[in-house]
Design a protein around this motif. Structure first.
Motif, mmCIF file in Angstrom:
data_model
loop_
_atom_site.group_PDB
_atom_site.id
_atom_site.type_symbol
_atom_site.label_atom_id
_atom_site.label_comp_id
_atom_site.label_asym_id
_atom_site.label_seq_id
_atom_site.Cartn_x
_atom_site.Cartn_y
_atom_site.Cartn_z
ATOM 1 N N PHE A 251 0.869 -1.184 0.000
ATOM 2 C CA PHE A 251 0.000 0.000 0.000
ATOM 3 C C PHE A 251 0.900 1.226 0.000
ATOM 4 C CE2 PHE A 251 -1.891 3.603 1.977
ATOM 5 C CZ PHE A 251 -3.233 3.580 1.618
ATOM 6 N N ARG A 252 0.621 2.204 -0.883
ATOM 7 C CA ARG A 252 1.474 3.410 -0.901
ATOM 8 C C ARG A 252 0.677 4.701 -1.058
ATOM 9 N NH1 ARG A 252 5.595 2.447 -5.694
ATOM 10 N NH2 ARG A 252 3.848 1.199 -6.415
ATOM 11 N N PHE A 253 1.160 5.725 -0.356
ATOM 12 C CA PHE A 253 0.826 7.093 -0.739
ATOM 13 C C PHE A 253 1.960 7.534 -1.643
ATOM 14 C CE2 PHE A 253 -1.045 7.591 3.714
ATOM 15 C CZ PHE A 253 -2.323 7.273 3.280
ATOM 16 N N LEU A 254 1.633 7.967 -2.847
ATOM 17 C CA LEU A 254 2.672 8.392 -3.790
ATOM 18 C C LEU A 254 2.462 9.851 -4.164
ATOM 19 C CD1 LEU A 254 3.108 5.659 -6.563
ATOM 20 C CD2 LEU A 254 4.751 6.332 -4.813
ATOM 21 N N ASN A 255 3.518 10.641 -4.069
ATOM 22 C CA ASN A 255 3.493 12.027 -4.585
ATOM 23 C C ASN A 255 4.353 12.052 -5.825
ATOM 24 O OD1 ASN A 255 1.954 13.411 -2.586
ATOM 25 N ND2 ASN A 255 3.691 13.161 -1.199
ATOM 26 N N LEU A 256 3.757 11.895 -6.978
ATOM 27 C CA LEU A 256 4.565 11.754 -8.190
ATOM 28 C C LEU A 256 5.004 13.121 -8.727
ATOM 29 C CD1 LEU A 256 2.629 8.910 -10.008
ATOM 30 C CD2 LEU A 256 4.751 8.753 -8.708
ATOM 31 N N PRO A 257 6.270 13.254 -9.068
ATOM 32 C CA PRO A 257 6.730 14.536 -9.633
ATOM 33 C C PRO A 257 6.204 14.711 -11.065
ATOM 34 C CG PRO A 257 8.527 12.923 -9.558
ATOM 35 C CD PRO A 257 7.335 12.259 -8.949
ATOM 36 N N PRO A 258 6.180 15.935 -11.560
ATOM 37 C CA PRO A 258 5.643 16.173 -12.920
ATOM 38 C C PRO A 258 6.667 15.853 -14.007
ATOM 39 C CG PRO A 258 6.241 18.257 -11.887
ATOM 40 C CD PRO A 258 6.568 17.176 -10.892
ATOM 41 N N LEU A 259 7.176 14.631 -14.007
ATOM 42 C CA LEU A 259 8.224 14.262 -14.969
ATOM 43 C C LEU A 259 7.616 13.621 -16.214
ATOM 44 C CD1 LEU A 259 10.863 12.605 -12.565
ATOM 45 C CD2 LEU A 259 10.971 14.860 -13.654
ATOM 46 N N PRO A 260 8.194 13.912 -17.393
ATOM 47 C CA PRO A 260 7.645 13.354 -18.635
ATOM 48 C C PRO A 260 7.724 11.824 -18.682
ATOM 49 C CG PRO A 260 9.664 14.631 -19.034
ATOM 50 C CD PRO A 260 9.315 14.818 -17.608
ATOM 51 N N THR A 261 8.624 11.221 -17.856
ATOM 52 C CA THR A 261 8.750 9.755 -17.868
ATOM 53 C C THR A 261 7.555 9.075 -17.187
ATOM 54 O OG1 THR A 261 10.110 10.084 -15.905
ATOM 55 C CG2 THR A 261 11.280 9.565 -17.948
ATOM 56 N N ILE A 262 6.760 9.863 -16.454
ATOM 57 C CA ILE A 262 5.602 9.286 -15.752
ATOM 58 C C ILE A 262 4.375 9.410 -16.670
ATOM 59 C CG2 ILE A 262 4.085 9.584 -13.741
ATOM 60 C CD1 ILE A 262 6.656 10.544 -12.257
ATOM 61 N N PRO A 263 3.604 8.324 -16.832
ATOM 62 C CA PRO A 263 2.445 8.373 -17.745
ATOM 63 C C PRO A 263 1.493 9.526 -17.410
ATOM 64 C CG PRO A 263 2.792 6.147 -16.848
ATOM 65 C CD PRO A 263 3.776 7.041 -16.178
ATOM 66 N N ARG A 267 1.002 11.718 -13.845
ATOM 67 C CA ARG A 267 2.091 12.695 -13.692
ATOM 68 C C ARG A 267 1.714 13.834 -12.734
ATOM 69 N NH1 ARG A 267 3.387 14.644 -19.391
ATOM 70 N NH2 ARG A 267 3.685 12.416 -19.673
ATOM 71 N N GLY A 268 2.599 14.093 -11.761
ATOM 72 C CA GLY A 268 2.415 15.245 -10.879
ATOM 73 C C GLY A 268 1.274 15.093 -9.887
ATOM 74 N N ARG A 269 0.751 13.872 -9.736
ATOM 75 C CA ARG A 269 -0.422 13.716 -8.862
ATOM 76 C C ARG A 269 -0.080 13.046 -7.541
ATOM 77 N NH1 ARG A 269 -5.253 10.845 -11.761
ATOM 78 N NH2 ARG A 269 -6.151 11.173 -9.711
ATOM 79 N N SER A 270 -0.938 13.237 -6.552
ATOM 80 C CA SER A 270 -0.834 12.527 -5.282
ATOM 81 C C SER A 270 -1.843 11.391 -5.307
ATOM 82 C CB SER A 270 -1.160 13.460 -4.130
ATOM 83 O OG SER A 270 -0.121 14.385 -3.986
ATOM 84 N N LEU A 271 -1.344 10.180 -5.093
ATOM 85 C CA LEU A 271 -2.186 9.004 -5.328
ATOM 86 C C LEU A 271 -2.109 8.007 -4.184
ATOM 87 C CD1 LEU A 271 -0.886 8.411 -8.949
ATOM 88 C CD2 LEU A 271 -3.127 9.361 -8.362
ATOM 89 N N VAL A 272 -3.098 7.137 -4.169
ATOM 90 C CA VAL A 272 -3.066 5.968 -3.292
ATOM 91 C C VAL A 272 -2.954 4.761 -4.219
ATOM 92 C CG1 VAL A 272 -4.341 4.604 -1.613
ATOM 93 C CG2 VAL A 272 -4.578 7.090 -1.641
ATOM 94 N N VAL A 273 -1.967 3.916 -3.955
ATOM 95 C CA VAL A 273 -1.730 2.773 -4.852
ATOM 96 C C VAL A 273 -1.627 1.485 -4.043
ATOM 97 C CG1 VAL A 273 -0.150 1.766 -6.555
ATOM 98 C CG2 VAL A 273 -0.421 4.254 -6.452
ATOM 99 N N ILE A 274 -2.366 0.488 -4.466
ATOM 100 C CA ILE A 274 -2.150 -0.872 -3.944
ATOM 101 C C ILE A 274 -1.695 -1.701 -5.126
ATOM 102 C CG2 ILE A 274 -3.238 -2.944 -2.991
ATOM 103 C CD1 ILE A 274 -5.245 -1.091 -1.564
ATOM 104 N N ASP A 275 -0.519 -2.300 -5.003
ATOM 105 C CA ASP A 275 -0.095 -3.208 -6.068
ATOM 106 C C ASP A 275 0.336 -4.527 -5.454
ATOM 107 O OD1 ASP A 275 2.237 -2.181 -4.990
ATOM 108 O OD2 ASP A 275 3.170 -1.661 -6.888
ATOM 109 N N GLY A 276 0.432 -5.531 -6.316
ATOM 110 C CA GLY A 276 0.808 -6.840 -5.792
ATOM 111 C C GLY A 276 0.503 -7.940 -6.771
ATOM 112 N N ALA A 277 0.620 -9.159 -6.269
ATOM 113 C CA ALA A 277 0.440 -10.326 -7.133
ATOM 114 C C ALA A 277 -0.263 -11.442 -6.378
ATOM 115 C CB ALA A 277 1.810 -10.817 -7.619
#
Ligand SMILES: Cc1cc2nc3c(=O)[nH]c(=O)nc-3n(C[C@H](O)[C@H](O)[C@H](O)COP(=O)(O)OP(=O)(O)OC[C@H]3O[C@@H](n4cnc5c(N)ncnc54)[C@H](O)[C@@H]3O)c2cc1C
Length: 471
Positions: A251-263, A267-277
Motif C-alpha cells: 500500500f502506498r501514498f505516492l506524490n509523483l513529480p511532474p516528470l515526462p517519464t511518468i504516464p 504525472r504530478g499527482r498525489s495518489l493511493v496505490v495498492i499493487d501486488g500479485a
C-alpha cells in the motif's frame, strides 16, 4: 612537482595494477565514476575502488588489502550504501562486483547460478525463458547479492518466503583470501550465516538459488486519488491480515513529480496505490481482490500477466537515484496507527515523502522453513518505508526529517525489530535478528573474519572486541 601521499593513500596505492588496472584511487580520472553508488545522494570516498572481473581478481584484492592493513567493503550496486557512508570509508577498499554479472539457468534442477554482481533483471529474464521465476523484489536493478544476503521480500513472499531461504549455495572469498563454497553439505555454519547475515563474511562471487515454476501471475495496481486515502487504507488494513498466503501486496501514498517519464494520467499527482500479485487461478485471484476492487479504483490493471513483468510492477526508479529514507516494522495496523499514518503522510499533510509504503507481511514470512538461514522469519505484520527524493541538500534534510518523523510516530506499534534490507541509515544490527541468531552470527563472524577485515552495511561484530564481549 612532488605529491605527498597520506599513509593510507600510500597503502592503497599498493593495490594499483590489480584487476587488470581496474583499481581506482582518489585522484584517478575513473575514481569518481567507480565510487558512485546507486543511491546518488551518497558521497562514498573509499581509499580505493576495485572492480574485479574474476574470482582470482577478488582474491588478489582481499589479500593485498590485508597486507596493506586496509578493510574491504563488498558492494554490488550501492542501493544500501547509506550505513557505510555514515561510518566513513577512509581506510576501506570498496570492492564493487558490478563487472561480475554472469547468469546460468539450470531448468531441470530449477536452479539459477549468478555471479556476485548480477542484478535481478539479469536472472529473471533468462529464468522466464524457461517458464521459471525467482524470488526477486520490486526493483529490476537491485543486486541479487545484497538483497538475498539480507533477506529479500518480493511479490511471492507471503507464499514462498524470504529469498535468503531459497539460496542453495553461496561462493565467496573469505578474509584469508580463500575461495570457499557454502551450502547444505559444506561450510554449513557459514551457509546459515550468509542467509540473512549480509556481507559480513566475505566477498560473494556467486550465488545459487531455487527457481519456481511460475509462468504467469494475477498482478497489477489499483489506483485512487489521494482524497480516497483514508477509506482505502482502512479497508486494506481490514483485508490484509486475513488475506490468504497466495497474495502479497503493498500500500502506498505516492506524490509523483511532474516528470515526462511518468504516464500522463498519473504525472504530478498525489495518489493511493495498492499493487501486488496473486499466485492462483483467475477466479481465486478475483475473489481475493474483490474487497479492494469494491472501493472503485480510478485505475485497475490487475490481470493475468507474464511473471517476468513483475520486476517492473512497482515502477521503482532504475539507475542512480538520490534518496533518503527510514523504515520500521509494525505488529498491527489498527485505527490509531492508521490515524497516525494519515496525519504523517495523508492528504492534509505537508510531507515531502515521494512514497510512504506499507508492505504486507505474514504468511510464509512468519513461518520458519526447514533448514532456514540466520533470518528465519520477519516477525511483523507490515514493513513501513518512507522515501524522499534528495536532489539537493535541502531536499535531503527535509526528506530525512519527514521519514524519521513517520517511523518515530509509529513507535507505539513497532515490533522493536528491523528489516535490515530496508534500513538505509546506520541502525543497531542486533535488531535485525533473534537473540540466539545474533549470538551465533557473532561466533561465525569471529571464526571467519577474526581480524575484522570485512565491512558490511549492517555490521555483525565478533564475539570479543577491544578486550570485551560485544553486545
Ligand atoms: C529502489 C529499491 C527497491 C528495493 N526493493 C526491495 C524489495 O522489493 N524487497 C527487499 O527485500 N528489498 C528491497 N530493497 C532493499 C534492497 O534489498 C537492499 O538495499 C539491498 O541491500 C540491496 O542490495 P545491493 O546489492 O543492490 O546493494 P549494495 O548496497 O551493493 O549492497 C548492500 C550490502 O550487501 C552486501 N553485499 C552486496 N554485494 C555483495 C557481495 N558481492 N559480496 C558480499 N556482500 C555483498 C554488502 O554488505 C553491502 O553493503 C530495495 C531497495 C531499493 C533502493
Amino acid at each position: 612537482m612532488t605529491i605527498s601521499l597520506t599513509p593510507t593513500a600510500r597503502r592503497a596505492a599498493s593495490l594499483a595494477g590489480l584487476c587488470d588496472g581496474a583499481v581506482h584511487l582518489p585522484g584517478d580520472a575513473a575514481y569518481d565514476a567507480a565510487r558512485l553508488p546507486w543511491n546518488a545522494a551518497l558521497d562514498q570516498r573509499p581509499a580505493a575502488v576495485a572492480l574485479p572481473r574474476t574470482v582470482s581478481d577478488v582474491q588478489a584484492v582481499v589479500r593485498a588489502a590485508a597486507a596493506a592493513g586496509l578493510r574491504v567493503a563488498p558492494q554490488s550496486t550501492g542501493h544500501n550504501a547509506g550505513p557505510l557512508v555514515g561510518r566513513g570509508l577512509d581506510d576501506v577498499v570498496l570492492v564493487r562486483t558490478e563487472r561480475m554479472r554472469g547468469v546460468t539457468i539450470d531448468p531441470t534442477r530449477r536452479i539459477a547460478r549468478v555471479e556476485g554482481g548480477a542484478l535481478w533483471i539479469d536472472a529473471t529474464e533468462p529464468a522466464a525463458d524457461h517458464r521459471l521465476a525467482a524470488l526477486h523484489g520490486s526493483s529490476p536493478d537491485v543486486g541479487i547479492a545484497g538483497y538475498s544476503l539480507g533477506g529479500g521480500i518480493g511479490w511471492y513472499a507471503r507464499k514462498l518466503g524470504l529469498a535468503s531461504n531459497s539460496l542453495t549455495a553461496v561462493e565467496l572469498v573469505t578474509a584469508d583470501g580463500e575461495h570457499v563454497r557454502a551450502d547444505a553439505t559444506q561450510n554449513v555454519e557459514l551457509f546459515w550465516a550468509l542467509r540473512g547475515g549480509g556481507g559480513n563474511f566475505g566477498v560473494v562471487t556467486a550465488l545459487e538459488f531455487r527457481l519456481y515454476p511460475i509462468e504467469t501471475a494475477y498482478a497489477g495496481m489499483l489506483i485512487w486519488d489521494r482524497d480516497q486515502a483514508e477509506r482505502v487504507l482502512r479497508r486494506w488494513a481490514d483485508w490484509a491480515p486475513e488475506a490468504p498466503d497466495a497474495v502479497t501486496t503493498s500500500f502506498r501514498f505516492l506524490n509523483l513529480p511532474p516528470l515526462p517519464t511518468i504516464p500522463e494520467p498519473l504525472r504530478g499527482r498525489s495518489l493511493v496505490v495498492i499493487d501486488g500479485a496473486v499466485l492462483g487461478c483467475d477466479a481465486e485471484a478475483r475473489s481475493i481482490l474483490g474487497l479492494l476492487r469494491g472501493l472503485g479504483p480510478e485505475i485497475d490493471t490487475f490481470d493475468r500477466v507474464p511473471a517476468r513483468s513483475l520486476t517492473r510492477l512497482h515502477m521503482d526508479p532504475e539507475g542512480p537515484t538520490p534518496g533518503v529514507s527510514d523504515s520500521t516494522l509494525i505488529g498491527e495496523l489498527g485505527d490509531a496507527a492508521i490515524d497516525t499514518i494519515l496525519e504523517q503522510a495523508g492528504p492534509g499533510s505537508t510531507s515531502s515523502l515521494l512514497s510512504t509504503e506499507l508492505r504486507q507481511l505474514g504468511g510464509a514470512l512468519g513461518r520458519a522453513p526447514e533448514g532456514h538461514g540466520a533470518l528465519a522469519t520477519i516477525d511483523a505484520a507490515y514493513a513501513v518505508f518512507g522515501v524522499a527524493i534528495a536532489a539537493t541538500p535541502e531536499m535531503a534534510m527535509q526528506g530525512q526529517l519527514d521519514a524519521h518523523s513517520l517511523t518515530r510516530s509509529l513507535e507505539p506499534w513497532s515490533t522493536g525489530r528491523s528489516y535490515l534490507n530496508f534500513a538505509e541509515n546506520e541502525v543497531d544490527a542486533r535488531t535485525g535478528y533473534t537473540e540466539s541468531a545474533w549470538l551465533q552470527l557473532k561466533g561465525i563472524r569471529s571464526a571467519y573474519d577474526p581480524d575484522d577485515r570485512f565491512l558490511a552495511n549492517h555490521r555483525v561484530p565478533r564475539l570479543f572486541e577491544n578486550g570485551a564481549v560485544t553486545a
